[in-house]
Design a protein around this motif. Structure first.
Motif, PDB file in Angstrom:
ATOM      1  N   LEU A  17       5.708   4.050   4.142  1.00  0.00           N
ATOM      2  CA  LEU A  17       4.920   2.987   4.988  1.00  0.00           C
ATOM      3  C   LEU A  17       4.067   2.259   3.919  1.00  0.00           C
ATOM      4  CD1 LEU A  17       4.624   1.120   7.442  1.00  0.00           C
ATOM      5  CD2 LEU A  17       3.001   2.952   8.422  1.00  0.00           C
ATOM      6  N   PHE A  18       3.357   3.175   3.462  1.00  0.00           N
ATOM      7  CA  PHE A  18       2.389   2.522   2.573  1.00  0.00           C
ATOM      8  C   PHE A  18       3.052   1.706   1.512  1.00  0.00           C
ATOM      9  CE2 PHE A  18      -0.618   6.588   3.189  1.00  0.00           C
ATOM     10  CZ  PHE A  18      -0.937   5.861   4.572  1.00  0.00           C
ATOM     11  N   ALA A  19       4.090   2.157   0.812  1.00  0.00           N
ATOM     12  CA  ALA A  19       4.611   1.181  -0.216  1.00  0.00           C
ATOM     13  C   ALA A  19       5.332   0.129   0.374  1.00  0.00           C
ATOM     14  CB  ALA A  19       5.767   2.366  -0.933  1.00  0.00           C
ATOM     15  N   ALA A  20       5.835   0.187   1.569  1.00  0.00           N
ATOM     16  CA  ALA A  20       6.791  -0.956   2.180  1.00  0.00           C
ATOM     17  C   ALA A  20       5.461  -2.122   2.499  1.00  0.00           C
ATOM     18  CB  ALA A  20       7.338  -0.711   3.306  1.00  0.00           C
ATOM     19  N   ILE A  21       4.405  -1.601   2.978  1.00  0.00           N
ATOM     20  CA  ILE A  21       3.275  -2.744   3.099  1.00  0.00           C
ATOM     21  C   ILE A  21       2.932  -3.171   1.837  1.00  0.00           C
ATOM     22  CG2 ILE A  21       1.066  -2.966   4.033  1.00  0.00           C
ATOM     23  CD1 ILE A  21       1.473  -0.507   6.071  1.00  0.00           C
ATOM     24  N   GLN A  22       2.813  -2.473   0.973  1.00  0.00           N
ATOM     25  CA  GLN A  22       2.337  -3.132  -0.498  1.00  0.00           C
ATOM     26  C   GLN A  22       3.237  -4.195  -0.875  1.00  0.00           C
ATOM     27  OE1 GLN A  22      -0.360  -3.632  -1.641  1.00  0.00           O
ATOM     28  NE2 GLN A  22      -0.196  -3.368  -4.040  1.00  0.00           N
ATOM     29  N   LYS A  23       4.648  -3.758  -0.660  1.00  0.00           N
ATOM     30  CA  LYS A  23       5.473  -4.680  -1.156  1.00  0.00           C
ATOM     31  C   LYS A  23       5.284  -6.033  -0.551  1.00  0.00           C
ATOM     32  CE  LYS A  23       8.954  -1.138  -2.263  1.00  0.00           C
ATOM     33  NZ  LYS A  23      10.451  -0.635  -1.819  1.00  0.00           N
ATOM     34  N   LYS A  24       5.331  -6.118   0.942  1.00  0.00           N
ATOM     35  CA  LYS A  24       5.318  -7.181   1.674  1.00  0.00           C
ATOM     36  C   LYS A  24       4.153  -7.968   1.370  1.00  0.00           C
ATOM     37  CE  LYS A  24       6.739  -9.748   5.077  1.00  0.00           C
ATOM     38  NZ  LYS A  24       7.836 -10.709   4.813  1.00  0.00           N
ATOM     39  N   ILE A  25       2.679  -7.218   1.518  1.00  0.00           N
ATOM     40  CA  ILE A  25       1.571  -7.718   1.456  1.00  0.00           C
ATOM     41  C   ILE A  25       1.204  -8.696   0.292  1.00  0.00           C
ATOM     42  CG2 ILE A  25      -0.078  -6.203   0.796  1.00  0.00           C
ATOM     43  CD1 ILE A  25      -1.667  -6.749   3.369  1.00  0.00           C
ATOM     44  N   ILE A  26       1.677  -8.004  -1.084  1.00  0.00           N
ATOM     45  CA  ILE A  26       1.656  -8.809  -2.406  1.00  0.00           C
ATOM     46  C   ILE A  26       2.272 -10.290  -2.244  1.00  0.00           C
ATOM     47  CG2 ILE A  26       2.692  -8.922  -4.692  1.00  0.00           C
ATOM     48  CD1 ILE A  26       2.082  -5.838  -4.788  1.00  0.00           C
ATOM     49  N   GLY A  27       3.515 -10.222  -1.553  1.00  0.00           N
ATOM     50  CA  GLY A  27       4.312 -11.567  -1.340  1.00  0.00           C
ATOM     51  C   GLY A  27       3.399 -12.525  -0.538  1.00  0.00           C
ATOM     52  N   MET A  28       2.538 -11.881   0.304  1.00  0.00           N
ATOM     53  CA  MET A  28       1.566 -12.975   0.991  1.00  0.00           C
ATOM     54  C   MET A  28       0.229 -13.160   0.542  1.00  0.00           C
ATOM     55  SD  MET A  28       2.576 -10.868   4.778  1.00  0.00           S
ATOM     56  CE  MET A  28       1.597 -11.803   5.663  1.00  0.00           C
ATOM     57  N   GLY A  29      -0.012 -12.657  -0.644  1.00  0.00           N
ATOM     58  CA  GLY A  29      -1.140 -13.106  -1.408  1.00  0.00           C
ATOM     59  C   GLY A  29      -2.251 -12.061  -1.196  1.00  0.00           C
ATOM     60  N   GLY A  30      -2.017 -10.724  -0.753  1.00  0.00           N
ATOM     61  CA  GLY A  30      -3.061  -9.856  -0.443  1.00  0.00           C
ATOM     62  C   GLY A  30      -2.468  -8.554  -1.045  1.00  0.00           C
ATOM     63  N   ILE A  31      -3.512  -7.415  -1.054  1.00  0.00           N
ATOM     64  CA  ILE A  31      -3.429  -6.217  -1.599  1.00  0.00           C
ATOM     65  C   ILE A  31      -3.658  -5.269  -0.759  1.00  0.00           C
ATOM     66  CG2 ILE A  31      -4.323  -4.648  -3.526  1.00  0.00           C
ATOM     67  CD1 ILE A  31      -4.477  -7.262  -5.501  1.00  0.00           C
ATOM     68  N   SER A  32      -2.756  -4.193  -0.920  1.00  0.00           N
ATOM     69  CA  SER A  32      -3.428  -2.972   0.141  1.00  0.00           C
ATOM     70  C   SER A  32      -3.497  -1.769  -0.720  1.00  0.00           C
ATOM     71  CB  SER A  32      -2.240  -2.613   1.127  1.00  0.00           C
ATOM     72  OG  SER A  32      -1.281  -2.272   0.397  1.00  0.00           O
ATOM     73  N   VAL A  33      -4.748  -0.966  -0.634  1.00  0.00           N
ATOM     74  CA  VAL A  33      -5.111   0.346  -1.285  1.00  0.00           C
ATOM     75  C   VAL A  33      -5.112   1.150  -0.467  1.00  0.00           C
ATOM     76  CG1 VAL A  33      -6.787   1.217  -2.512  1.00  0.00           C
ATOM     77  CG2 VAL A  33      -6.492  -1.181  -2.939  1.00  0.00           C
ATOM     78  N   VAL A  34      -4.661   2.509  -0.694  1.00  0.00           N
ATOM     79  CA  VAL A  34      -4.804   3.942   0.202  1.00  0.00           C
ATOM     80  C   VAL A  34      -5.736   4.478  -0.422  1.00  0.00           C
ATOM     81  CG1 VAL A  34      -3.562   5.775   0.622  1.00  0.00           C
ATOM     82  CG2 VAL A  34      -2.196   3.803   0.561  1.00  0.00           C
ATOM     83  N   PHE A  35      -6.727   5.019   0.541  1.00  0.00           N
ATOM     84  CA  PHE A  35      -7.885   5.782  -0.040  1.00  0.00           C
ATOM     85  C   PHE A  35      -8.272   6.772   1.087  1.00  0.00           C
ATOM     86  CE2 PHE A  35      -9.825   2.651   2.829  1.00  0.00           C
ATOM     87  CZ  PHE A  35     -10.968   3.200   3.257  1.00  0.00           C
ATOM     88  N   THR A  36      -9.280   7.836   0.534  1.00  0.00           N
ATOM     89  CA  THR A  36      -9.596   8.782   1.682  1.00  0.00           C
ATOM     90  C   THR A  36     -11.069   8.615   1.584  1.00  0.00           C
ATOM     91  OG1 THR A  36      -9.970  10.435  -0.307  1.00  0.00           O
ATOM     92  CG2 THR A  36      -7.837  10.444   0.828  1.00  0.00           C
ATOM     93  N   PRO A  37     -11.702   8.910   2.953  1.00  0.00           N
ATOM     94  CA  PRO A  37     -13.182   8.523   3.206  1.00  0.00           C
ATOM     95  C   PRO A  37     -14.187   9.124   2.225  1.00  0.00           C
ATOM     96  CG  PRO A  37     -11.916   9.203   5.155  1.00  0.00           C
ATOM     97  CD  PRO A  37     -10.972   9.261   4.250  1.00  0.00           C
ATOM     98  N   ASP A  38     -13.603  10.411   1.323  1.00  0.00           N
ATOM     99  CA  ASP A  38     -14.549  10.797   0.641  1.00  0.00           C
ATOM    100  C   ASP A  38     -14.618  10.045  -0.724  1.00  0.00           C
ATOM    101  OD1 ASP A  38     -11.986  11.810   0.282  1.00  0.00           O
ATOM    102  OD2 ASP A  38     -12.838  13.322  -1.354  1.00  0.00           O
ATOM    103  N   ARG A  39     -13.904   9.052  -0.933  1.00  0.00           N
ATOM    104  CA  ARG A  39     -13.773   8.308  -2.188  1.00  0.00           C
ATOM    105  C   ARG A  39     -14.339   6.958  -1.959  1.00  0.00           C
ATOM    106  NH1 ARG A  39     -10.148   9.845  -5.891  1.00  0.00           N
ATOM    107  NH2 ARG A  39     -11.398   8.616  -7.253  1.00  0.00           N
ATOM    108  N   LEU A  40     -15.489   6.987  -0.989  1.00  0.00           N
ATOM    109  CA  LEU A  40     -16.156   5.703  -0.722  1.00  0.00           C
ATOM    110  C   LEU A  40     -17.346   5.750  -1.457  1.00  0.00           C
ATOM    111  CD1 LEU A  40     -16.420   2.976   0.985  1.00  0.00           C
ATOM    112  CD2 LEU A  40     -17.339   4.454   2.858  1.00  0.00           C
ATOM    113  N   THR A  41     -17.818   4.502  -2.117  1.00  0.00           N
ATOM    114  CA  THR A  41     -19.206   4.266  -2.353  1.00  0.00           C
ATOM    115  C   THR A  41     -19.992   3.057  -1.859  1.00  0.00           C
ATOM    116  OG1 THR A  41     -18.827   2.860  -4.464  1.00  0.00           O
ATOM    117  CG2 THR A  41     -18.270   5.130  -4.873  1.00  0.00           C
ATOM    118  N   GLU A  42     -21.091   2.774  -2.531  1.00  0.00           N
ATOM    119  CA  GLU A  42     -21.664   1.948  -1.669  1.00  0.00           C
ATOM    120  C   GLU A  42     -21.035   0.255  -1.804  1.00  0.00           C
ATOM    121  OE1 GLU A  42     -24.597   1.483   0.087  1.00  0.00           O
ATOM    122  OE2 GLU A  42     -24.515   3.614   0.111  1.00  0.00           O
TER     123      GLU A  42
END
Length: 340
Positions: A17-42
């Motif tokens: 699902l994540f890959a399918a979203i990225q393929k679609k959203i790039i064509g709409m001018g956006g970017i999606s990133v998959v992350f885990t909450p422990d990798r969040l900084t300020e």
């Protein structure tokens, strides 16, 4: 899109699902990133970006996103300090989060039971606290289901039936056991229901198609016109009648086999009511799936709602899902949906 890190360091989540979203959203001018909450900084998130041209994931550092799609796949992972702190930080920065949590079946029942239109669609339900409450409920309904409050896909479900002579039958997906008294039944069952929280739900007599029960499996999303069905499939029971889930031997059938204007109206109504009720009580839900059915008497029943739907096996539903999600991302982030 939030996910969860496994012990080995890899990411747990719906990668397809994540890959399918990225393929679609790039064509709409956006970017999606998959992350885990422990990798969040300020000011950044450390996550993974799918590159369609290379069909691979790369590690990236990205700005704090405009929107969070919560796809953390495990209930316990949502309760960690890192996840709670991350969600608080996003809320403090007015960053929209949707699908804030997994659902508890009894909490869901209490929410929907407040709605007069939904109340007739809900089987009688209680939270199982002790043997006396369960005995009274079984005496009243004679045939009931026991379901873990926090599970999905038919896991941990039992059917309990009491006949006129007081014999109690306990049926699981694998076997059926009979008990001569309620005391013996409870002695066998209590270790299970006292370890995990359970609900007891009145068993309804379902309508049948070619001799087997069937359910509606409904995918829904929020959009410009509120909550609408994205797609509907039929799941039919196989050799066992306890559930219709495919991993438990269920069959996939097209909705067109049973479709009617009455079914369409019911589905549209419950999608709207469920979406609005959940968002009002628990926080915004942009996506969910519903397990519903119809009784042998033609009455509609809502069995369950899933706030983290797995992939649908119908390709056309899954394709529309990705389109609806990407549109939702733009709308909730305050951006216009790009013309495609």
């Amino acid at each position: 899109m939030t996910a969860r890190k496994k012990n080995g360091g890899s990411i747990a989540g719906n990668g397809q699902l994540f890959a399918a979203i990225q393929k679609k959203i790039i064509g709409m001018g956006g970017i999606s990133v998959v992350f885990t909450p422990d990798r969040l900084t300020e000011s950044t998130i450390q996550g993974y970006l799918y590159v369609p041209g290379k069909q691979k994931w790369i590690e990236v550092s990205a700005p704090i996103p405009d929107l969070i799609y919560n796809r953390i796949p495990f209930r316990q992972a949502e309760k960690t300090a890192e996840t709670i702190e991350a969600f608080i930080k996003f809320a403090d920065q007015n960053i929209p989060i949707f699908n804030p949590c997994f659902l508890d079946k009894y909490v869901l029942y209490e929410i929907l039971n407040q709605n007069e239109e939904m109340r007739p669609c809900l089987p009688a339900t209680i939270a199982v606290h002790n043997d006396g409450e369960l005995q009274d409920f079984l005496d009243k309904h004679h045939s009931i289901y026991l379901k873990p409050r926090v599970s999905a896909q038919g896991k941990g479900i039992f059917r309990v039936m009491k006949d006129s002579e007081g014999t109690i039958a306990l049926e699981s997906k694998r076997k059926k056991i009979s008990f001569g008294s309620y005391a013996k039944f409870w002695a066998h069952l209590s270790p299970t229901v006292e370890t995990s929280k359970y609900i007891a739900q009145e068993a309804v007599t379902p309508a049948r198609l070619t001799g087997h029960r069937f359910d509606f499996r409904i995918l829904a999303h929020w959009g410009e016109n509120g909550y609408r069905p994205t797609g509907v499939g039929i799941r039919q029971s196989g050799q066992q009648e306890l559930t219709t889930h495919l991993p438990n031997g269920g069959k996939l059938l097209p909705y067109s086999l049973v479709r009617s204007s009455e079914h369409d109206q019911f589905i549209e109504k419950i999608v709207r009511i469920c979406g609005e009720s959940l968002s009002s009580e628990l926080g915004f839900f942009g996506e969910f799936s519903i397990d519903a059915g119809i009784t042998a008497n033609g009455e509609y029943v809502l069995y369950e709602i899933n706030s983290k739907p797995m992939s649908f096996d119908e390709p056309e539903i899954e394709e529309q899902r990705v389109r609806n999600l990407c549109n939702l991302f733009f709308l909730r982030s305050g951006f216009p949906i790009p013309t495609q």
